[in-house]
Design a protein around this motif. Structure first.
Motif, PDB file in Angstrom:
ATOM      1  N   ARG A  22     -11.704  -8.991  48.259  1.00  0.00           N
ATOM      2  CA  ARG A  22     -12.292  -9.706  47.128  1.00  0.00           C
ATOM      3  C   ARG A  22     -11.242 -10.541  46.391  1.00  0.00           C
ATOM      4  N   PHE A  23     -10.007 -10.030  46.343  1.00  0.00           N
ATOM      5  CA  PHE A  23      -8.973 -10.770  45.619  1.00  0.00           C
ATOM      6  C   PHE A  23      -8.406 -11.909  46.462  1.00  0.00           C
ATOM      7  N   ALA A  26     -11.004 -14.448  45.971  1.00  0.00           N
ATOM      8  CA  ALA A  26     -10.870 -15.086  44.658  1.00  0.00           C
ATOM      9  C   ALA A  26      -9.766 -16.132  44.683  1.00  0.00           C
ATOM     10  N   PHE A  29     -11.086 -19.119  46.292  1.00  0.00           N
ATOM     11  CA  PHE A  29     -12.007 -19.735  45.354  1.00  0.00           C
ATOM     12  C   PHE A  29     -11.233 -20.570  44.327  1.00  0.00           C
ATOM     13  N   TRP A  32     -10.197 -23.660  46.044  1.00  0.00           N
ATOM     14  CA  TRP A  32     -11.331 -24.574  46.165  1.00  0.00           C
ATOM     15  C   TRP A  32     -11.469 -25.407  44.888  1.00  0.00           C
ATOM     16  N   PHE A 246     -16.117 -17.732  50.642  1.00  0.00           N
ATOM     17  CA  PHE A 246     -15.726 -16.572  49.832  1.00  0.00           C
ATOM     18  C   PHE A 246     -16.456 -15.336  50.325  1.00  0.00           C
ATOM     19  N   HIS A 247     -17.591 -15.580  50.944  1.00  0.00           N
ATOM     20  CA  HIS A 247     -18.510 -14.526  51.363  1.00  0.00           C
ATOM     21  C   HIS A 247     -19.581 -15.260  52.172  1.00  0.00           C
ATOM     22  N   SER A 249     -22.461 -15.396  51.797  1.00  0.00           N
ATOM     23  CA  SER A 249     -23.480 -15.915  50.885  1.00  0.00           C
ATOM     24  C   SER A 249     -22.977 -17.084  50.047  1.00  0.00           C
ATOM     25  N   ASP A 250     -21.727 -17.495  50.241  1.00  0.00           N
ATOM     26  CA  ASP A 250     -21.190 -18.598  49.436  1.00  0.00           C
ATOM     27  C   ASP A 250     -20.078 -19.307  50.215  1.00  0.00           C
ATOM     28  N   ARG A 252     -18.470 -23.122  51.458  1.00  0.00           N
ATOM     29  CA  ARG A 252     -18.447 -24.473  50.912  1.00  0.00           C
ATOM     30  C   ARG A 252     -17.611 -25.415  51.771  1.00  0.00           C
TER      31      ARG A 252
END
Lengths: 502, 502
Positions: A22-23, A26, A29, A32, A246-247, A249-250, A252
């Motif tokens: 997760r980090f 992040a 992200f 991005w 990132f996942h 579900s997301d 880009r």
């Protein structure tokens, strides 16, 4: 191990892996945002933030709790899975052990000095390239290569280059890679010679266009046609196109903010969207682990180049897309025919610059870099001799030396950023992609009709079944073997190029 | 303490505070993206990410290393600074101790249950409001208030409401707040009665406009005129306007994505940009500590409402801005005169809904909530009796009960989210703002000419000098006293309203 205990151990490892991942996610992200939206003043605070996020990622990956959970599924010394696991669980244990072992094997001081040196080196590279003056970069590169050789010793491998390659292409070795890429040199040189003079550039497709909103509409529709899930993705603008996830579900990707011609924008959108489809296609249940991570950078590159080159340069694709594009850009394309487009796509004059190379010569540019960086890591090529070696290899593989170092050994950012072992993944992407595509076409006789009808999802569905959902369950080359029934090789790639340019 | 040791201790505390704050900032950043860009599918992964970031923020704030560093500057039991510190350092030590003490005083289980209950409660509130059925929310609210009463006991204070208020308005107490807000009731009720019938709505200013690009240009220019540094900020779109700051070098605000009239968009942009100016104006050297943090939510609200109400409703401002606006929206505003605008701005019919209230009655809506929530926290008002109490207070303060609970006690999200002690900060923002503005005008006789010339930065510069750069050095009311030479009071606010609406 009892099956309930096994399930609990697996669940715990997945949970701790996700907590660490997760980090990292992040940090991606934050990067991005940095490329798409961040105001220039925010650069220093952003660098601090990204560093802090990566530090927590590393802390969690090397924590006692993580080692304890991992130790229930694998021997911490060797990475060998404990007995009684399913094949999928064994792959999970091996994959997570590899990441963990890599993270703990490199001394913190070495990692930090490498990051600092790479950062300074990239700045030096900018200036060196601008001035076409290699000696401005030389001391940084010398230090970086010394650090990389040290890292290689800590990590171990049959060849000193192996552990560096392994960072980007897990499971690949010099022993396996040499024949794979070596098979390219003679046929590509021959084909490049024969393909000279093919194609015809079309000025309208290279000229800057005005209507950015029209491009957005075209790219949005094209992405949806490819199977991009807009409810789990975003398309934005940045100085250089890129993609990130990132996942599942997301996910880009971006198109270039300005200054590029229409055809480059479209091919680049197909390319980046291909990366995003791969990320969207990972298995959410395993998110955070290697079972929901790209098999390798080579495989990621295959997933993008397939769309750019196998779909995006296919005449059938363009005959279908052309009317849409003309409607979107009526003035710009008023005098352009679909045949002009096809000729334009075949046009690739020889260039000393990798990013300007066409499909045929691109892999020769990679071969050049691969051969030099192996020698650098072995210590057999000295940094001061890079320009000379580059020019000689250029003559040998591309037929001519570059006019200067700016368009020669200073053209890429990779080495100055400490990325040794990265370049081969570009060529592997071409090989994997062509082999997968050939198999897909064999299994899907209706593909031509699909493409002619603008229906692209059968290809995405095939990739999802054979590649996306498996993550890093196997090394990329093994994944290709399983999907195609043959060991990974250059054969299909060469056959594809011969058919298109021969 | 020797001055070198003191400097080292301060530097260490600042560094550890920033290291912790960075993760809070990252969580805000993830929330920003969630509201402005995130695809809907990413919601669950985003919630997990934000939770993880906040957890690291909390871990770092309550770590042993942090307590050790803090202990070199303050008594960990009482928060009393050690001797030998400068006044600024004393304020730093006190401020950091307060945050630390609050973080460690609440049991983790209580914090977690509150977060879980608030999340479920907000969902229940959505449904309850839609159906105008208070009993759907009641059990959640009962649990939440019990949890808040428990939190209050852990934190301690002269009045059980004090520690809740303190979360949003550090240093403020019921004892100080009662007379401040109590002074508003009679004059505002009287003024609201007299102001009835003032103003005239202008349909064009409320109608949806088409040209979003024109609005962006207007807002971008207006923000620059106010002193917003576009190299350290971003303006974007979201469903509800908001502002957020990750660092003084990266502060962002939004305008509503769609569906609002032009005047609401502009007033809202002035409001949110006012918040961003405050964040941009923090002292970077102290970033991460309370010396570079908003003094209180009341002060943050003052910084936004000043621009919205004191600048954005001033006839002189509009006479200057009007030609720009007409050029930007030539069709929409073809038949609108600047006098129509001024009449429109004075028009505020009585409403049971806080968000539709005008300048005069707004604070009465707050008073209503403040009086009820104090009683709830004291346990003297039962949750089941809220609707009746709300309606009675409404009659008393606003002249009529709401037509139903949807437009009555169910209209706000705050209580269902566990935010007790938040509402008063809205009214304090009005008071602080008016008192600061009156002082600014006394010190700046040229303000009228400035405004007429479209030059807004003298006001921003004054706020920077007297408010922004001090962060949370003093409690907000003390900051107001220092800037104006008088204790915080309702006098200037009432005088302002009397002058405009009386």
């Amino acid at each position: 191990m009892k099956s309930s205990a096994r399930r609990a151990a697996v669940a715990e490892l997945v949970s701790l892996s996700a907590a660490s991942r997760r980090f990292e996610s992040a940090a991606h992200f934050a990067e991005w945002d940095q490329e798409t939206l961040m105001p220039p003043g925010g650069a220093q605070a952003r660098a601090d933030l990204i560093g802090s996020l990566q530090a927590v990622h590393h802390e969690k990956l090397t924590s006692k709790a993580y080692a304890k959970a991992l130790g229930r599924l694998a021997d911490l010394k060797t990475g060998e899975p404990v007995s009684g696991l399913s094949p999928l669980e064994e792959s999970l244990a091996r994959g997570q052990w590899r990441r963990w072992n890599r993270a703990r094997s490199l001394p913190g001081a070495l990692v930090e000095e490498t990051a600092r040196t790479a950062s300074a080196s990239q700045q030096a590279w900018s200036e060196a390239r601008r001035k076409s003056d290699f000696k401005l970069l030389r001391p940084y590169l010398e230090r970086l290569i010394a650090l990389k050789r040290e890292a290689s010793k800590h990590l171990g491998g049959a060849h000193p280059y192996d552990p560096l390659l392994d960072e980007y292409e897990p499971g690949m070795t010099v022993k396996e890679l040499d024949p794979l890429l070596g098979a390219l040199a003679a046929p590509l040189k021959d084909l490049a010679r024969r393909a000279k003079g093919r194609g015809r550039p079309c000025a309208a497709l290279e000229a800057p266009y005005r209507d950015e909103a029209a491009l957005d509409r075209v790219v949005t529709r094209l992405a949806a046609d490819m199977g991009f899930d807009h409810t789990c993705g975003v398309i934005a603008r940045s100085a250089h196109p890129f993609s990130t996830g990132f996942h599942p579900s997301d996910c880009r990707f971006t198109v270039r903010a300005e200054g590029d011609g229409l055809m480059n924008q479209l091919l680049s959108a197909l390319h980046e969207c291909g990366h995003s489809l791969y990320e969207q296609g990972m298995d959410k249940r395993w998110w955070g682990t290697t079972l929901a991570r790209h098999a390798s950078l080579g495989m990621h590159e295959a997933m993008s180049r397939l769309w750019e080159n196998m779909v995006g340069r296919d005449p059938v694709f363009w005959r279908r897309q052309w009317p849409h594009l003309r409607r979107a850009f009526p003035r710009l394309l008023a005098k352009v025919s679909v045949d002009d487009v096809l000729e334009h796509l075949l046009y690739a004059p020889p260039s000393p610059v990798r990013l300007k190379a066409g499909e045929v010569s691109y892999s020769l540019h990679i071969l050049l870099r691969y051969e030099l960086e192996k020698e650098l890591i072995l210590g057999r090529l000295k940094v001061r001799d890079i320009p000379e070696a580059w020019n000689a290899k250029s003559s040998e593989l591309l037929g001519a030396p570059p006019p200067d170092d700016r368009r020669g050994c200073l053209q890429d950012i990779h080495w100055s950023g400490g990325s040794f072992g990265y370049f081969p993944t570009y060529a592997l992407g071409n090989l994997y992609g062509a082999q997968l595509f050939a198999q897909f076409k064999r299994e899907t006789p209706s593909w031509g009709r699909s493409l002619a009808a603008g229906k692209l999802t059968p290809f995405k569905d095939w990739l999802s079944e054979h590649v996306y959902r498996h993550g890093r369950r196997w090394p990329a080359a093994e994944l290709v073997r399983r999907a195609t029934g043959k060991p990974a090789s250059a054969a299909d790639f060469l056959a594809h190029l011969e058919a298109r340019y021969g």
